[in-house]
Design a protein around this motif. Structure first.
Motif, PDB file in Angstrom:
ATOM      1  N   PRO A 161       0.983  -1.377   0.108  1.00 12.68           N
ATOM      2  CA  PRO A 161       0.604  -0.081  -0.267  1.00 12.68           C
ATOM      3  C   PRO A 161       1.122   1.588   0.461  1.00 12.68           C
ATOM      4  CG  PRO A 161      -1.378  -1.432   1.303  1.00 12.68           C
ATOM      5  CD  PRO A 161       0.657  -2.026   0.786  1.00 12.68           C
ATOM      6  N   LEU A 162       1.919   1.230   0.850  1.00 11.06           N
ATOM      7  CA  LEU A 162       2.259   2.217   0.997  1.00 11.06           C
ATOM      8  C   LEU A 162       3.499   2.228  -0.103  1.00 11.06           C
ATOM      9  CD1 LEU A 162       3.916   2.630   4.192  1.00 11.06           C
ATOM     10  CD2 LEU A 162       2.072   3.816   3.385  1.00 11.06           C
ATOM     11  N   PHE A 163       4.377   1.477  -0.964  1.00 10.28           N
ATOM     12  CA  PHE A 163       5.562   1.374  -1.820  1.00 10.28           C
ATOM     13  C   PHE A 163       4.981   1.295  -3.246  1.00 10.28           C
ATOM     14  CE2 PHE A 163       7.069   1.208   2.234  1.00 10.28           C
ATOM     15  CZ  PHE A 163       8.125   3.017   2.527  1.00 10.28           C
ATOM     16  N   GLY A 164       3.449   0.340  -3.552  1.00  7.52           N
ATOM     17  CA  GLY A 164       3.339  -0.509  -3.892  1.00  7.52           C
ATOM     18  C   GLY A 164       4.716  -1.574  -4.552  1.00  7.52           C
ATOM     19  N   GLU A 165       4.675  -2.378  -3.810  1.00  6.67           N
ATOM     20  CA  GLU A 165       5.584  -3.759  -3.881  1.00  6.67           C
ATOM     21  C   GLU A 165       5.896  -3.689  -2.938  1.00  6.67           C
ATOM     22  OE1 GLU A 165      10.132  -2.580  -5.947  1.00  6.67           O
ATOM     23  OE2 GLU A 165       8.608  -1.131  -6.312  1.00  6.67           O
TER      24      GLU A 165
END
Length: 174
Positions: free
Chosen positions: A39-43
């Protein structure tokens, strides 16, 4: 006295499932970095950001413990030094620490990882058998002293205090 439940084990060992159970049973805050990374960094393993996230989560852990709130910390903690530092931090906050180790055999581990990738791919990252085999060689199994919750010894050579070691391991913790 607040308690920190420190989840220890490899991917597919059942840590997050057990962490959810402990959080419910003890009314504790559960912190699982895997649930924050995408959710925060996409990975799930975003270029060194996991250590940054874990450092901030450790800060939250100490705040919660100092308020008397129990915490279930679902980091995995593959190294003895990580576990010792976190145990020391919990003790320094006036809390107890319970190491919850979930061993897993290779076959069960691979089956669970495969099932997780098939059912909730958005919540995990790809792992192949070569990765898992390599990780198993890196994992330092907890010994009886850790599992018994006995006093934490000193930090590794070159470090005066566990707090300094933790700040180097998790830069955002400091």
């Amino acid at each position: 006295m607040a308690t920190l439940f420190l989840m220890v084990g490899l991917p597919g060992a059942g840590k997050t499932t057990r962490a959810r159970q402990l959080a419910t049973k003890h009314g504790a805050l559960r912190l699982t970095p895997d649930e924050w990374m995408i959710p925060l960094f996409g990975e799930p393993e975003a270029d060194g950001k996991r250590a940054v996230l874990e450092g901030r989560l450790l800060w939250v852990v100490l705040e919660a413990l100092s308020l008397g709130t129990g915490v279930v910390l679902d980091f995995g903690c593959w190294s003895r030094d990580e576990r010792s530092a976190i145990r020391w931090l919990a003790e320094s906050a006036g809390a107890s620490c319970h190491v919850v180790y979930l061993p897993v055999d290779l076959g069960t581990q691979l089956a669970r990882i495969s099932r997780r990738e098939a059912t909730t791919p958005q919540q995990t990252f790809p792992m192949n058998e070569a990765d898992v085999s390599r990780w198993r060689t890196l994992f330092e199994e907890p010994d009886a002293v850790e599992l018994a919750g006995d006093h934490v010894g000193g930090p590794p050579p070159g470090w005066l205090r566990w707090r300094q070691w933790a700040a180097a391991r998790w830069p955002s913790f400091a």
